[in-house]
Motif scaffolding. Structure first.
Motif, PDB file in Angstrom:
ATOM      1  N   ASP A  21      11.590  -6.903   1.274  1.00  0.00           N
ATOM      2  CA  ASP A  21      11.387  -5.508   1.142  1.00  0.00           C
ATOM      3  C   ASP A  21      11.020  -5.055  -0.110  1.00  0.00           C
ATOM      4  O   ASP A  21      11.373  -3.768  -0.712  1.00  0.00           O
ATOM      5  CB  ASP A  21      12.413  -4.498   1.635  1.00  0.00           C
ATOM      6  CG  ASP A  21      11.939  -3.108   1.894  1.00  0.00           C
ATOM      7  OD1 ASP A  21      10.630  -3.039   2.704  1.00  0.00           O
ATOM      8  OD2 ASP A  21      12.868  -2.251   2.335  1.00  0.00           O
ATOM      9  N   ALA A  23       8.259  -4.205  -1.357  1.00  0.00           N
ATOM     10  CA  ALA A  23       7.245  -3.212  -1.411  1.00  0.00           C
ATOM     11  C   ALA A  23       7.844  -1.879  -1.607  1.00  0.00           C
ATOM     12  O   ALA A  23       7.568  -0.821  -2.149  1.00  0.00           O
ATOM     13  CB  ALA A  23       6.310  -3.238  -0.109  1.00  0.00           C
ATOM     14  N   ASN A 166       0.844   0.917   0.549  1.00  0.00           N
ATOM     15  CA  ASN A 166       1.931   0.689   0.390  1.00  0.00           C
ATOM     16  C   ASN A 166       2.654  -0.057   1.913  1.00  0.00           C
ATOM     17  O   ASN A 166       3.809  -0.356   1.596  1.00  0.00           O
ATOM     18  CB  ASN A 166       3.127   1.430  -0.225  1.00  0.00           C
ATOM     19  CG  ASN A 166       2.913   2.844   0.717  1.00  0.00           C
ATOM     20  OD1 ASN A 166       1.929   3.303   1.196  1.00  0.00           O
ATOM     21  ND2 ASN A 166       4.070   3.572   0.835  1.00  0.00           N
ATOM     22  N   GLY A 169      -0.697  -3.016   2.813  1.00  0.00           N
ATOM     23  CA  GLY A 169      -1.365  -4.168   1.794  1.00  0.00           C
ATOM     24  C   GLY A 169      -2.715  -3.866   1.717  1.00  0.00           C
ATOM     25  O   GLY A 169      -3.381  -5.026   1.071  1.00  0.00           O
ATOM     26  N   GLN A 194       1.163  -0.362  -5.930  1.00  0.00           N
ATOM     27  CA  GLN A 194       1.312  -1.624  -5.426  1.00  0.00           C
ATOM     28  C   GLN A 194       0.423  -2.461  -5.723  1.00  0.00           C
ATOM     29  O   GLN A 194       0.166  -3.693  -5.184  1.00  0.00           O
ATOM     30  CB  GLN A 194       1.239  -1.184  -3.899  1.00  0.00           C
ATOM     31  CG  GLN A 194       2.430  -0.445  -3.266  1.00  0.00           C
ATOM     32  CD  GLN A 194       3.850  -1.167  -2.902  1.00  0.00           C
ATOM     33  OE1 GLN A 194       3.813  -2.353  -3.354  1.00  0.00           O
ATOM     34  NE2 GLN A 194       4.795  -0.388  -2.619  1.00  0.00           N
ATOM     35  N   LYS A 198      -0.522  -7.685  -8.756  1.00  0.00           N
ATOM     36  CA  LYS A 198      -0.567  -8.534  -7.310  1.00  0.00           C
ATOM     37  C   LYS A 198      -2.102  -8.642  -7.175  1.00  0.00           C
ATOM     38  O   LYS A 198      -2.660  -9.070  -6.107  1.00  0.00           O
ATOM     39  CB  LYS A 198       0.096  -7.416  -6.150  1.00  0.00           C
ATOM     40  CG  LYS A 198       1.590  -7.257  -6.563  1.00  0.00           C
ATOM     41  CD  LYS A 198       2.225  -6.190  -5.549  1.00  0.00           C
ATOM     42  CE  LYS A 198       3.499  -5.760  -6.058  1.00  0.00           C
ATOM     43  NZ  LYS A 198       4.112  -4.860  -5.162  1.00  0.00           N
ATOM     44  N   SER A 277       3.449 -16.333   1.828  1.00  0.00           N
ATOM     45  CA  SER A 277       3.007 -15.350   2.948  1.00  0.00           C
ATOM     46  C   SER A 277       2.201 -15.717   4.125  1.00  0.00           C
ATOM     47  O   SER A 277       2.260 -15.535   5.481  1.00  0.00           O
ATOM     48  CB  SER A 277       2.311 -14.008   2.259  1.00  0.00           C
ATOM     49  OG  SER A 277       1.966 -13.055   3.199  1.00  0.00           O
ATOM     50  N   ASP A 302       1.146  -9.734  -0.738  1.00  0.00           N
ATOM     51  CA  ASP A 302       2.819  -9.515  -0.732  1.00  0.00           C
ATOM     52  C   ASP A 302       3.214  -8.766   0.478  1.00  0.00           C
ATOM     53  O   ASP A 302       4.386  -8.674   0.601  1.00  0.00           O
ATOM     54  CB  ASP A 302       3.000  -9.242  -2.240  1.00  0.00           C
ATOM     55  CG  ASP A 302       2.253  -7.956  -2.321  1.00  0.00           C
ATOM     56  OD1 ASP A 302       1.081  -7.717  -2.219  1.00  0.00           O
ATOM     57  OD2 ASP A 302       2.946  -6.807  -2.566  1.00  0.00           O
ATOM     58  N   ILE A 303       2.415  -7.983   1.058  1.00  0.00           N
ATOM     59  CA  ILE A 303       2.778  -6.770   2.294  1.00  0.00           C
ATOM     60  C   ILE A 303       2.045  -7.475   3.528  1.00  0.00           C
ATOM     61  O   ILE A 303       0.794  -7.441   3.531  1.00  0.00           O
ATOM     62  CB  ILE A 303       2.167  -5.451   1.711  1.00  0.00           C
ATOM     63  CG1 ILE A 303       2.972  -5.067   0.493  1.00  0.00           C
ATOM     64  CG2 ILE A 303       2.679  -4.642   2.932  1.00  0.00           C
ATOM     65  CD1 ILE A 303       2.635  -3.832  -0.226  1.00  0.00           C
ATOM     66  N   ASN A 305       2.174  -6.191   7.364  1.00  0.00           N
ATOM     67  CA  ASN A 305       2.458  -5.126   8.379  1.00  0.00           C
ATOM     68  C   ASN A 305       2.190  -5.689   9.784  1.00  0.00           C
ATOM     69  O   ASN A 305       1.182  -5.874  10.327  1.00  0.00           O
ATOM     70  CB  ASN A 305       1.845  -3.635   8.326  1.00  0.00           C
ATOM     71  CG  ASN A 305       2.299  -2.661   8.879  1.00  0.00           C
ATOM     72  OD1 ASN A 305       2.111  -2.717  10.306  1.00  0.00           O
ATOM     73  ND2 ASN A 305       2.889  -1.664   8.476  1.00  0.00           N
ATOM     74  N   ARG A 356       7.309  -3.904   8.417  1.00  0.00           N
ATOM     75  CA  ARG A 356       6.575  -4.472   7.059  1.00  0.00           C
ATOM     76  C   ARG A 356       7.625  -5.245   6.591  1.00  0.00           C
ATOM     77  O   ARG A 356       8.855  -5.147   6.334  1.00  0.00           O
ATOM     78  CB  ARG A 356       6.503  -3.209   6.260  1.00  0.00           C
ATOM     79  CG  ARG A 356       5.683  -3.622   4.805  1.00  0.00           C
ATOM     80  CD  ARG A 356       5.782  -2.501   3.758  1.00  0.00           C
ATOM     81  NE  ARG A 356       6.977  -1.879   3.548  1.00  0.00           N
ATOM     82  CZ  ARG A 356       7.390  -0.963   2.747  1.00  0.00           C
ATOM     83  NH1 ARG A 356       6.291  -0.219   2.073  1.00  0.00           N
ATOM     84  NH2 ARG A 356       8.636  -0.689   2.108  1.00  0.00           N
ATOM     85  N   SER A 358       7.625  -7.815   3.116  1.00  0.00           N
ATOM     86  CA  SER A 358       6.898  -7.942   1.943  1.00  0.00           C
ATOM     87  C   SER A 358       7.599  -9.045   0.905  1.00  0.00           C
ATOM     88  O   SER A 358       8.986  -9.068   0.928  1.00  0.00           O
ATOM     89  CB  SER A 358       6.879  -6.469   1.164  1.00  0.00           C
ATOM     90  OG  SER A 358       7.995  -5.953   1.052  1.00  0.00           O
TER      91      SER A 358
END
Length: 384
Positions: A21, A23, A166, A169, A194, A198, A277, A302-303, A305, A356, A358
């Motif tokens: 988590d 993010a 957020n 991503g 965010q 990144k 990821s 990095d994120i 969903n 999500r 992250s």
């Protein structure tokens, strides 16, 4: 006595949940903590009092920290940095200052996929008589830039479009948007909370007028952020009086150290996290019926969903022995579908199945593999 290391990168299933988590918040990097510690116990002076060395040393730390933050984000001078209690405060400051700068509330352009603090500020401006245009977004989560061109008008005071979403991503083309705004003479604000570290985002490359940053999203302390304001920006920022209170020297030193580390590590960190990821997503996709929400190309990695068919996202997040969320940390706990996913046109079932996941500095490939195992196990249990 040797103390047990409980940082996220040493946690395993069966002890504390592994952390996915990032993010929402990041752990303080050990190097950041070490830089902060002397300002709690040794260099604890008030930076406003320079009559003795305690105050002078604190003042030097404040000046040096502002210089480091400015150089790390690509600003030309520390006086372009306004320290705030949070990114939410910085977003509100940018929006409300721009929207109320004239004799009457002006015209703001933003989108329904912005951070909740930007949306709240826009709603506030609407309530006090301002005009707000909400840009459409497509199913990939990208704003309609053709509409933006048409909606800019003579009284447009501000365009506020976040760089990286957020929840999903998804990465907006902020450079193209900034050139459009510059050509039309309109101030552009972006929430870069965010994206810093990144995406390679820097204010000198993005050419934004204002940008928001937060320490606790880059392995610094919670409770401090900043608003970057480019020189000659048309908007005059109305800084609340409490922002000029006694400087929080330890947090400012932590923020500066985190920003410097993030800037120096970003290239290698972006590459490493993207690999982990993408391998996580491939592995998960081979085991469960999962859909990636948002663009698969215009994004940071990095994120993620994700929606898993016929699974309630909140049930999955509660049952899994990994720390994940159902969306923005500012909305977690709400049973209403994510406004971001709804604006993208996702149906109600897909919205409610979304979680999500992250990744961050301390995520390992082994952690990611264990997370896939855990999600697959919980999905099977929830379907039984």
């Amino acid at each position: 006595m040797k103390t047990r290391d409980t940082s996220p990168h040493t946690q395993h299933l069966g002890q504390a949940p592994m952390y996915f988590d990032y993010a929402a918040s990041t752990p303080v990097d050990g190097r950041v903590l070490q830089a902060m510690l002397p300002y709690f116990t040794q260099e604890f002076g008030n930076a406003s009092n320079v009559l003795h060395n305690y105050g002078k040393n604190a003042r030097r730390a404040v000046i040096r920290s502002l210089e480091l933050i400015a150089s790390s984000i690509g600003a030309t001078a520390p006086d372009q940095i306004i320290v705030t209690p949070s990114a939410t405060s910085a977003n509100w400051l940018a929006m409300v200052s721009a929207g109320t700068a004239g004799s009457k509330p002006g015209h703001i352009i933003t989108s329904p996929v912005e951070h909740s603090s930007v949306i709240a500020a826009a709603r506030h401006l609407e309530k006090i008589g301002g005009a707000v245009t909400w840009l459409e977004v497509n199913s990939n989560g990208l704003v309609n830039t053709d509409q933006l061109k048409k909606e800019i008008r003579q009284d447009t005071a501000l365009v506020s479009i976040g760089h990286v979403n957020n929840e999903t991503g998804v990465c907006q083309d902020i450079e193209s948007i900034s050139h459009l705004c510059m050509d039309r003479g309109v101030t552009l604000h972006t929430d870069a909370t965010q994206s810093f570290g990144k995406t390679g985002f820097r204010v000198d490359n993005a050419l934004v007028s204002m940008a928001t940053f937060s320490a606790h999203k880059i392995y610094g302390p919670i409770g401090i952020g900043c608003l970057y304001v480019r020189n000659n920006t048309a908007t005059k920022i109305s800084v609340p009086g409490d922002y000029s209170a006694t400087a929080n020297v330890p947090s400012l030193v932590g923020f500066a150290t985190a920003a410097e580390l993030t800037a120096s590590m970003s290239t290698s960190e972006i590459s490493r996290i993207k690999y982990i990821s993408m391998e996580f997503l491939r592995d998960l996709h081979s085991r469960v019926d999962v859909q990636l929400n948002g663009s698969s190309t215009n994004r940071t990695w990095d994120i993620l969903n994700l929606s898993i068919r016929n699974i309630d996202g909140a049930d999955l997040a509660r049952a899994a022995k990994i720390a994940i969320s159902t969306g923005s940390a500012c909305r977690t706990g709400s049973r209403e579908p994510s406004p971001t996913l709804h604006a993208m046109g996702l149906d109600i079932d897909r919205c409610r199945s979304a979680v999500r996941v992250s990744f961050g500095r301390f995520t390992t490939a082994t952690d990611a593999g264990a997370a896939v195992d855990e999600i697959q196990k919980v999905v099977s249990l929830l379907r039984d």
